[in-house]
Every structure is written in C-alpha cells, then in structure tokens.
Design an enzyme around this catalytic site. Structure first.
Site, PDB file in Angstrom:
ATOM      1  N   SER A  72       0.545  -0.040  -9.611  1.00  0.00           N
ATOM      2  CA  SER A  72       0.607   0.397  -8.211  1.00  0.00           C
ATOM      3  C   SER A  72      -0.423   1.445  -7.822  1.00  0.00           C
ATOM      4  O   SER A  72      -0.494   1.830  -6.649  1.00  0.00           O
ATOM      5  CB  SER A  72       2.009   0.927  -7.879  1.00  0.00           C
ATOM      6  OG  SER A  72       2.915  -0.135  -7.728  1.00  0.00           O
ATOM      7  N   LYS A  75      -2.568   0.719  -4.853  1.00  0.00           N
ATOM      8  CA  LYS A  75      -2.238   1.038  -3.455  1.00  0.00           C
ATOM      9  C   LYS A  75      -3.109   2.157  -2.882  1.00  0.00           C
ATOM     10  O   LYS A  75      -3.106   2.378  -1.668  1.00  0.00           O
ATOM     11  CB  LYS A  75      -0.754   1.378  -3.352  1.00  0.00           C
ATOM     12  CG  LYS A  75       0.164   0.208  -3.695  1.00  0.00           C
ATOM     13  CD  LYS A  75       1.626   0.579  -3.547  1.00  0.00           C
ATOM     14  CE  LYS A  75       2.529  -0.653  -3.755  1.00  0.00           C
ATOM     15  NZ  LYS A  75       3.073  -0.744  -5.098  1.00  0.00           N
ATOM     16  N   SER A 127       6.123   3.550  -3.006  1.00  0.00           N
ATOM     17  CA  SER A 127       5.363   2.493  -3.678  1.00  0.00           C
ATOM     18  C   SER A 127       5.839   1.106  -3.246  1.00  0.00           C
ATOM     19  O   SER A 127       5.977   0.188  -4.057  1.00  0.00           O
ATOM     20  CB  SER A 127       5.470   2.629  -5.206  1.00  0.00           C
ATOM     21  OG  SER A 127       4.435   1.933  -5.847  1.00  0.00           O
TER      22      SER A 127
END
Length: 393
Positions: A72, A75, A127
């Site tokens: 993640s 991102k 997230s």
C-alpha cells in the site's frame, strides 16, 4: 639538545614505505568504522534507504536498488496523481468494483459519493483500497489507465525502475518499485502542501452516507506518535510482499525520508534510520542568499560592471570530511547590455558534490543598484553636472 640523525638512502626508503603503510592502514580502519556504523543498525528490511528530502542525497542504504513489490505504499503515487489532476471539491462516485475490492477499506458502499478530498484521507489514513479504485476511475476513467499514468509520473520524477499495475498496491505481476525510487516519489510528493497535510493527520472525520454518524479515520502510521518530528507517510502490507513502510520526520526545519521494503520490524528500522541521519549528518549552508558571487561587464551603461548575487540560499546535508567535496561553476554571459533592472536574473551558479550535480541557484543583479541606465549624451551630461556640483558642496 637536539641530535641530527642522518639516514642512508636505503633506510630513508624503508621508513618512507613504513609511514605510507601506516597511513593507509589508518585510513582503511576509518573507512571500515564508517561502514560498520552504517551496517551496525542491523536492519530487518530486505531493502532500505534514508534520503534528504530537499537535496535527494542518499544518507545510507541497504540493497536500495533491487525491484520489489511495495504493497500500500503504492498509494503515495495514487494520492499524488489525484492531487495534481483532480479537484478537491469533486464528488467521486463509488463503483461496484471499488466497493467490493479486497483488503483494507474505508467502507465505501456502491453508489456512494464523497468529495475527492475525503476520499484521499480514506486512502492515506485507512489505506482504503476502495478509495484507491474510486479515485482512479474518477481521475482517468479506468484503473488500468490510471496505473499507466502512475508509471509515467514515476518515470518523470526519476523513478525509472518503478512500474504500477493498480492504484492500491494489491499483489499483481509487474507491480514493483525500489527503495530508492519510492524515496524519490515520496520526496516529490511531500513538496505538495495538501499531500503533506494529509499524511501527517492522525485522525479525520468524514461524512458517511446512510448512517447517523460520520466515519472516523485513524492513521495506520504509528510512527506519528512514536518518533519525535515524524510527519508521514504510509504503511503497507500483503502476505506476499511483507511489511513496507515509508516515513518522514522533520527536525530544525530539516526533513528526512526513510523507506523499508519487506521489513518484519519496520517501526524499529525507521527509528534507527532517522536517528542515524539526524545524528551523523548536519545541514550546511553552502551559498547564502544575497552572497556576492560574480562580477560581469555592462555594455552601454552608466557604469562599467555589475555584481551578481545568489537569489536564494543553498543547503546540503554533510558529514565529517565532506566540506572539501563541493565545486561551484558559473553559467553567466560575457557581458550584459544596459538597462539592467532591479534583481534581474543574469545567469546561474551550479553546485556539485563529489563531481555530481546537486543544485543550481539563479544569480541576480545586486539589489544595491536599482537600475543601470543606458549611456546617452543626456545621461552623461547629467552625470558631469552632478559631479561638478559635488565639488562645491
């Protein structure tokens, strides 16, 4: 009393070789000590790096150029692209694909609409993979197109060993970066004020359609409360990828960025990395704003030359022994034609460290001189009269 000792040529050569040997031995020991100091951090990460945010200087690294999946922490680029291409007040609609994506979520429902700004908080704090899909579809029309644009943007920044296949960081073939690339992307993203504001937020309340209460988003980044000066950035984890973390910390107006990939003990890794940077390096002002740098001739003016000064300061992180490794070169014209305006840009000064470019600063006309006028008969006559009158003062 002093006693003079005369050496034979053979003895002189012997002692000379001994002294050289001792000096080389001491230098090797010092180099080994520095290397040991870096490696003695005993990081759990497979790949790690510490970078100065402003200059992009690498302060220490461990296998930082190997391509690895990044979960993640993907991102970071998702948010950056949305901030550069989107409008924070845009209403983003959640598709079925976004609402039903696997993994971490901000609990978006199919058909739910939310401001892009709120989606970004859900993306970076919770997230949310659902937010990632919704944002990608809103900005580029499809996840696939958005992922292509993410890769293009990474390469534009200089992260050429990075490839994105989705905006969330879920495992997918061909989705990878390096610790070095991810640090570059993060340094660039932190220059965006809204991005920097979002990633240092520990708690955020956003609307929740269909409920009598709002969503409360909590930042997964524990370093925000664990490490002095921490102000970002993003966590990441999948079973295949392992724990990934990007952090930033600012002390005395100096910001560092740390990245770890596949790090079982990432919180401790980042404390060690950031401590190493703040304790072993210092910021040095190489050029001061307003500092005199160069003089060039003026053609057709009332004066013959003009001074050029630095338009801004330039600082660089250094450690002991780095002071003599800087080189300054000038890019200025042979002369400048009048008139010359107030703080007019006239060339640049380039700074290199260890023969590698590390920065440039525009040079401007000295602010003491408001204007260099064109030399005319009228102006020349005015100057003669002025000087003549001064003789009687």
């Amino acid at each position: 009393m002093w006693q003079v000792i005369f050496l034979s040529k053979k003895q002189y050569q012997f002692y000379k070789r001994m002294i050289i040997f001792i000096l080389l031995f001491v230098m090797n020991c010092y180099s080994a000590m520095i290397s040991y100091a870096e490696n003695s951090m005993d990081l759990s990460a497979a790949s790690a790096i510490l970078m100065d945010r402003e200059s992009r200087r690498v302060l220490c690294e461990k296998d930082a150029y190997t391509k690895r999946p990044m979960a993640s922490t993907t991102k970071i680029m998702t948010a950056l692209l949305a901030l550069e291409k989107g409008n924070m007040e845009d209403m983003v609609k959640t598709s079925a694909r976004a609402a039903h994506v696997e993994g971490s979520s901000m609990w978006l429902a199919e058909g739910e609409t939310l401001k892009l700004e709120d989606m970004l908080y859900g993306l970076m704090l919770s997230s949310g993979n659902d937010a990632a899909i919704a944002i990608a579809e809103h900005i580029s029309g499809s996840v696939e197109k958005f992922a292509e644009e993410m890769t293009w943007k990474a390469h534009e920044i200089g992260a050429v060993n990075t490839s994105f296949k989705n905006p969330s960081g879920l495992d997918e073939e061909g989705h990878y970066t390096t610790a070095y690339d991810l640090a570059l992307i993060t340094c660039y993203a932190l220059e965006n004020e809204k991005f920097a504001e979002i990633v240092k937020t520990e708690r955020k309340t956003v609307p929740w359609q269909g409920h009598q209460w709002d969503r409360v988003l909590k930042n997964h980044n524990k370093l925000l409360s664990m490490y002095e000066g921490c102000d970002g950035v993003k966590t990441g984890f999948t079973k295949k990828t392992g724990r990934c973390l990007v952090s930033s910390a600012t002390r005395d107006n100096w910001q560092l960025v740390a990245v770890t990939l596949k790090a079982p003990n990432d919180w401790e890794d980042h404390k060690k990395l950031l401590d190493y940077g703040f304790h072993h390096y210092k910021r040095k002002e190489i050029i001061r704003e307003g500092e005199y740098m160069k003089t060039i001739p003026v053609k057709g003016g009332m004066i013959d030359k003009i001074s050029l000064v630095a338009s801004s300061s330039f600082e660089y992180p250094i450690q002991e022994g780095d002071e003599g490794k800087f080189k300054i070169t000038y890019e200025v014209p042979d002369f400048i034609e009048a008139p010359v305006g107030y703080k007019q840009e006239i060339g640049k000064v380039h700074i290199s460290f260890e023969d590698k470019p590390c920065g440039s600063i525009p040079l401007v006309s000295d602010d003491i001189i408001d204007k260099v006028e064109i030399k005319t008969v009228k102006n020349s006559l005015k100057k003669i009269i002025k000087n003549w009158l001064l003789m009687f003062v």
